[in-house]
Scaffold this active site. Structure first.
Site, PDB file in Angstrom:
ATOM      1  N   ASN A  61       9.092   1.438  10.693  1.00 32.78           N
ATOM      2  CA  ASN A  61       8.239   2.340   9.922  1.00 32.78           C
ATOM      3  C   ASN A  61       7.120   2.829  10.854  1.00 32.78           C
ATOM      4  OD1 ASN A  61       6.767   3.730   8.016  1.00 32.78           O
ATOM      5  ND2 ASN A  61       6.675   2.041   6.554  1.00 32.78           N
ATOM      6  N   ILE A 119       0.873  -1.173   0.000  1.00 33.54           N
ATOM      7  CA  ILE A 119       0.000   0.000   0.000  1.00 33.54           C
ATOM      8  C   ILE A 119       0.908   1.220   0.000  1.00 33.54           C
ATOM      9  CG2 ILE A 119      -0.287  -0.256   2.507  1.00 33.54           C
ATOM     10  CD1 ILE A 119      -2.995   1.229   2.212  1.00 33.54           C
ATOM     11  N   TYR A 120       0.901   1.943  -1.118  1.00 35.79           N
ATOM     12  CA  TYR A 120       1.807   3.072  -1.277  1.00 35.79           C
ATOM     13  C   TYR A 120       1.112   4.242  -1.952  1.00 35.79           C
ATOM     14  CZ  TYR A 120       5.702  -0.012  -0.163  1.00 35.79           C
ATOM     15  OH  TYR A 120       6.561  -0.864   0.479  1.00 35.79           O
ATOM     16  N   TYR A 124      -1.811   2.412  10.736  1.00 36.53           N
ATOM     17  CA  TYR A 124      -2.608   1.182  10.751  1.00 36.53           C
ATOM     18  C   TYR A 124      -3.375   1.034  12.059  1.00 36.53           C
ATOM     19  CZ  TYR A 124      -0.014  -0.033   6.555  1.00 36.53           C
ATOM     20  OH  TYR A 124       0.531  -0.020   5.305  1.00 36.53           O
TER      21      TYR A 124
END
Length: 170
Positions: free
Chosen positions: A134, A95-96, A141
């Site tokens: 990260n 997911i970017y 999230y």
């Protein structure tokens, strides 16, 4: 509002370009150049991505703002979930968002898209792996309803890294 469309094999050049740009922006500065280059020279080649693109258990989606692609994601069906097979779970593998479109709410729209897609497909949970360093992504999230349920190893070049396994019940 972002519109999501399934990527097709004739879009392989676009997929490789966005994959390299977003991965570089996210991880180059956090890893050695050698490990970064070793990883992308295998994982993000046109040949590798083309094979992933036609796998029956994988799907890539581009997110469009007007005619411009601003993000992409990859999901995997019928795979080992949280390191154990679970047919009621779907994996969000990538997911970017392109760097110039960060912090505009696109990530939230991407998560909502994949949650809705997954519910409609009959899945009960969505899971992903995220590098423990990260921190921005981990916090994102968590805000989207994911909780950490484990960890596993991920090789970036020759460096063994730890990915946190996170799951969201649908």
């Amino acid at each position: 509002m972002i519109e999501f469309k399934k990527a097709t094999p004739d879009q392989i050049d676009v997929l490789q370009t966005i994959s390299l740009e977003t991965f570089r922006h996210s991880f180059y500065h956090l890893n050695t150049p050698e490990n970064y280059e070793l990883y992308v020279s295998k994982a993000l080649t046109k040949d590798t991505l083309a094979l992933e693109l036609v796998q029956p258990t994988s799907e890539f989606y581009f997110g469009y703002s007007g005619q411009k692609i601003v993000c992409y994601l990859k999901i995997n069906h019928r795979v080992n979930s949280l390191d154990a097979y679970d047919p009621s779970s779907i994996e969000l593998q990538r997911i970017y968002v392109l760097p110039t479109y960060l912090a505009q709410g696109i990530g939230v729209q991407m998560i909502e898209f994949i949650k809705n897609y997954s519910r409609q497909a009959g899945y009960q949970s969505l899971w992903l792996g995220v590098w423990e360093h990260n921190l921005r992504a981990v916090q994102f999230y968590k805000r989207q309803g994911f909780i950490q349920v484990g960890a596993h190893q991920f090789m970036l070049g020759q460096e063994e890294q730890t990915d946190l396994l996170m799951e969201c019940k649908l």
